[in-house]
Design a protein around this motif. Structure first.
Motif, PDB file in Angstrom:
ATOM      1  N   TRP A  81       0.822  -1.215   0.000  1.00 36.15           N
ATOM      2  CA  TRP A  81       0.000   0.000   0.000  1.00 36.15           C
ATOM      3  C   TRP A  81       0.856   1.266   0.000  1.00 36.15           C
ATOM      4  O   TRP A  81       0.578   2.209  -0.747  1.00 36.15           O
ATOM      5  N   ASP A  82       1.869   1.300   0.836  1.00 39.39           N
ATOM      6  CA  ASP A  82       2.705   2.504   0.930  1.00 39.39           C
ATOM      7  C   ASP A  82       3.425   2.786  -0.378  1.00 39.39           C
ATOM      8  O   ASP A  82       3.536   3.940  -0.799  1.00 39.39           O
ATOM      9  N   SER A  83       3.882   1.744  -1.045  1.00 38.26           N
ATOM     10  CA  SER A  83       4.586   1.918  -2.324  1.00 38.26           C
ATOM     11  C   SER A  83       3.646   2.443  -3.399  1.00 38.26           C
ATOM     12  O   SER A  83       4.017   3.319  -4.190  1.00 38.26           O
ATOM     13  N   VAL A  84       2.430   1.917  -3.429  1.00 37.95           N
ATOM     14  CA  VAL A  84       1.452   2.366  -4.425  1.00 37.95           C
ATOM     15  C   VAL A  84       1.090   3.828  -4.187  1.00 37.95           C
ATOM     16  O   VAL A  84       1.043   4.630  -5.119  1.00 37.95           O
ATOM     17  N   LYS A  85       0.854   4.186  -2.938  1.00 39.39           N
ATOM     18  CA  LYS A  85       0.505   5.577  -2.635  1.00 39.39           C
ATOM     19  C   LYS A  85       1.670   6.504  -2.965  1.00 39.39           C
ATOM     20  O   LYS A  85       1.470   7.583  -3.530  1.00 39.39           O
ATOM     21  N   GLN A  86       2.889   6.095  -2.634  1.00 39.16           N
ATOM     22  CA  GLN A  86       4.057   6.931  -2.944  1.00 39.16           C
ATOM     23  C   GLN A  86       4.227   7.099  -4.451  1.00 39.16           C
ATOM     24  O   GLN A  86       4.504   8.199  -4.938  1.00 39.16           O
ATOM     25  N   PHE A  87       4.048   6.007  -5.204  1.00 39.09           N
ATOM     26  CA  PHE A  87       4.115   6.099  -6.660  1.00 39.09           C
ATOM     27  C   PHE A  87       3.052   7.070  -7.174  1.00 39.09           C
ATOM     28  O   PHE A  87       3.332   7.928  -8.014  1.00 39.09           O
ATOM     29  N   SER A  88       1.832   6.957  -6.662  1.00 43.42           N
ATOM     30  CA  SER A  88       0.733   7.831  -7.086  1.00 43.42           C
ATOM     31  C   SER A  88       1.041   9.288  -6.769  1.00 43.42           C
ATOM     32  O   SER A  88       0.764  10.183  -7.579  1.00 43.42           O
ATOM     33  N   HIS A  89       1.608   9.527  -5.600  1.00 44.58           N
ATOM     34  CA  HIS A  89       1.960  10.887  -5.210  1.00 44.58           C
ATOM     35  C   HIS A  89       3.039  11.451  -6.135  1.00 44.58           C
ATOM     36  O   HIS A  89       2.942  12.589  -6.621  1.00 44.58           O
ATOM     37  N   THR A  90       4.058  10.662  -6.403  1.00 42.78           N
ATOM     38  CA  THR A  90       5.133  11.086  -7.300  1.00 42.78           C
ATOM     39  C   THR A  90       4.587  11.357  -8.702  1.00 42.78           C
ATOM     40  O   THR A  90       4.953  12.355  -9.342  1.00 42.78           O
ATOM     41  N   PHE A  91       3.694  10.491  -9.169  1.00 43.09           N
ATOM     42  CA  PHE A  91       3.074  10.661 -10.490  1.00 43.09           C
ATOM     43  C   PHE A  91       2.267  11.961 -10.535  1.00 43.09           C
ATOM     44  O   PHE A  91       2.366  12.737 -11.490  1.00 43.09           O
ATOM     45  N   ALA A  92       1.470  12.215  -9.496  1.00 48.09           N
ATOM     46  CA  ALA A  92       0.661  13.438  -9.436  1.00 48.09           C
ATOM     47  C   ALA A  92       1.554  14.677  -9.431  1.00 48.09           C
ATOM     48  O   ALA A  92       1.267  15.660 -10.131  1.00 48.09           O
ATOM     49  N   ARG A  93       2.630  14.637  -8.679  1.00 49.10           N
ATOM     50  CA  ARG A  93       3.566  15.768  -8.639  1.00 49.10           C
ATOM     51  C   ARG A  93       4.238  15.978  -9.994  1.00 49.10           C
ATOM     52  O   ARG A  93       4.470  17.116 -10.423  1.00 49.10           O
ATOM     53  N   ALA A  94       4.547  14.891 -10.688  1.00 53.77           N
ATOM     54  CA  ALA A  94       5.151  15.004 -12.023  1.00 53.77           C
ATOM     55  C   ALA A  94       4.176  15.667 -12.998  1.00 53.77           C
ATOM     56  O   ALA A  94       4.586  16.509 -13.817  1.00 53.77           O
ATOM     57  N   MET A  95       2.906  15.309 -12.903  1.00 52.84           N
ATOM     58  CA  MET A  95       1.897  15.957 -13.759  1.00 52.84           C
ATOM     59  C   MET A  95       1.819  17.443 -13.443  1.00 52.84           C
ATOM     60  O   MET A  95       1.739  18.280 -14.346  1.00 52.84           O
ATOM     61  N   GLU A  96       1.837  17.759 -12.158  1.00 53.08           N
ATOM     62  CA  GLU A  96       1.777  19.148 -11.713  1.00 53.08           C
ATOM     63  C   GLU A  96       2.981  19.939 -12.227  1.00 53.08           C
ATOM     64  O   GLU A  96       2.838  21.062 -12.713  1.00 53.08           O
ATOM     65  N   GLN A  97       4.165  19.343 -12.165  1.00 54.22           N
ATOM     66  CA  GLN A  97       5.375  20.028 -12.627  1.00 54.22           C
ATOM     67  C   GLN A  97       5.399  20.179 -14.144  1.00 54.22           C
ATOM     68  O   GLN A  97       5.884  21.177 -14.667  1.00 54.22           O
ATOM     69  N   ALA A  98       4.853  19.188 -14.837  1.00 53.37           N
ATOM     70  CA  ALA A  98       4.847  19.234 -16.302  1.00 53.37           C
ATOM     71  C   ALA A  98       3.879  20.288 -16.843  1.00 53.37           C
ATOM     72  O   ALA A  98       4.136  20.882 -17.888  1.00 53.37           O
ATOM     73  N   ALA A  99       2.782  20.498 -16.134  1.00 52.88           N
ATOM     74  CA  ALA A  99       1.776  21.460 -16.593  1.00 52.88           C
ATOM     75  C   ALA A  99       1.130  22.143 -15.377  1.00 52.88           C
ATOM     76  O   ALA A  99      -0.021  21.875 -15.038  1.00 52.88           O
ATOM     77  N   PRO A 100       1.875  23.023 -14.691  1.00 56.71           N
ATOM     78  CA  PRO A 100       1.373  23.637 -13.462  1.00 56.71           C
ATOM     79  C   PRO A 100       0.125  24.503 -13.655  1.00 56.71           C
ATOM     80  O   PRO A 100      -0.621  24.725 -12.713  1.00 56.71           O
ATOM     81  N   ASP A 101      -0.105  24.961 -14.864  1.00 52.96           N
ATOM     82  CA  ASP A 101      -1.311  25.740 -15.135  1.00 52.96           C
ATOM     83  C   ASP A 101      -2.543  24.849 -15.307  1.00 52.96           C
ATOM     84  O   ASP A 101      -3.673  25.332 -15.260  1.00 52.96           O
ATOM     85  N   ARG A 102      -2.310  23.558 -15.465  1.00 56.16           N
ATOM     86  CA  ARG A 102      -3.407  22.626 -15.725  1.00 56.16           C
ATOM     87  C   ARG A 102      -3.698  21.675 -14.554  1.00 56.16           C
ATOM     88  O   ARG A 102      -4.844  21.335 -14.311  1.00 56.16           O
ATOM     89  N   TYR A 103      -2.649  21.211 -13.861  1.00 50.71           N
ATOM     90  CA  TYR A 103      -2.806  20.198 -12.816  1.00 50.71           C
ATOM     91  C   TYR A 103      -2.262  20.657 -11.478  1.00 50.71           C
ATOM     92  O   TYR A 103      -1.319  21.434 -11.421  1.00 50.71           O
ATOM     93  N   THR A 104      -2.835  20.093 -10.408  1.00 45.87           N
ATOM     94  CA  THR A 104      -2.297  20.276  -9.066  1.00 45.87           C
ATOM     95  C   THR A 104      -2.508  19.001  -8.261  1.00 45.87           C
ATOM     96  O   THR A 104      -3.473  18.276  -8.479  1.00 45.87           O
ATOM     97  N   ALA A 105      -1.601  18.757  -7.351  1.00 43.30           N
ATOM     98  CA  ALA A 105      -1.725  17.635  -6.423  1.00 43.30           C
ATOM     99  C   ALA A 105      -1.971  18.158  -5.009  1.00 43.30           C
ATOM    100  O   ALA A 105      -1.915  17.407  -4.050  1.00 43.30           O
ATOM    101  N   THR A 106      -2.265  19.451  -4.903  1.00 40.06           N
ATOM    102  CA  THR A 106      -2.512  20.090  -3.617  1.00 40.06           C
ATOM    103  C   THR A 106      -4.003  20.076  -3.321  1.00 40.06           C
ATOM    104  O   THR A 106      -4.811  20.495  -4.150  1.00 40.06           O
TER     105      THR A 106
END
Length: 138
Positions: free
Chosen positions: A28-53
């Motif tokens: 569970w912890d690995s899946v959540k960490q992967f999901s968090h990292t993925f969400a942050r990567a989306m946010e960094q790639a397109a900060p005007d479009r996505y947020t993980a906050t």
């Protein structure tokens, strides 16, 4: 970009659920960490479009990527389920093209059962879901 299979369904509420079937190899912890990292990567790639906050002020005008749904004990509405909302909106699997064409997250309700059955006979958008599982990258 990661080559992971993915499936989508309107939530029956305000958003969409994107599901990536995984073979049970990570905890569970690995899946959540992967999901968090993925969400942050989306946010960094397109900060005007996505947020993980989570805060509503931080996500104004942007799509909130809710990685928290991947934690042990977290819940989400199941496919083909109605929501406890006015109009009995429903979370129904759809092909990605429906989302791309503007299908609203609350487009279906339980009164649309004939339309839902018609769609399922024409095409099961989640055919192969359980066979598509991959191991978590990393």
């Amino acid at each position: 970009d990661l080559g992971l299979p993915n499936f989508v369904k309107p939530s029956g509420g305000k958003g969409y659920h994107v599901l990536v079937p995984l073979k049970p190899s990570a905890g569970w912890d690995s899946v959540k960490q992967f999901s968090h990292t993925f969400a942050r990567a989306m946010e960094q790639a397109a900060p005007d479009r996505y947020t993980a906050t989570l805060s509503k002020s931080a996500r104004k005008g942007r799509i909130f990527i809710d990685y928290r749904r991947n934690g042990r004990g977290s819940t989400t509405v199941a496919a083909y389920s109605s929501r406890a909302r006015k109009g009995a909106t429903a979370s129904i699997p759809v092909p990605w093209r429906d989302i791309e064409q503007g299908l609203a997250p609350n487009a279906f309700s339980m009164t649309d059962i004939a339309e839902i059955q018609k769609r399922m006979k024409a095409e099961d958008p989640w055919r192969g879901f359980f066979d598509a599982g991959r191991k978590l990258p990393g």
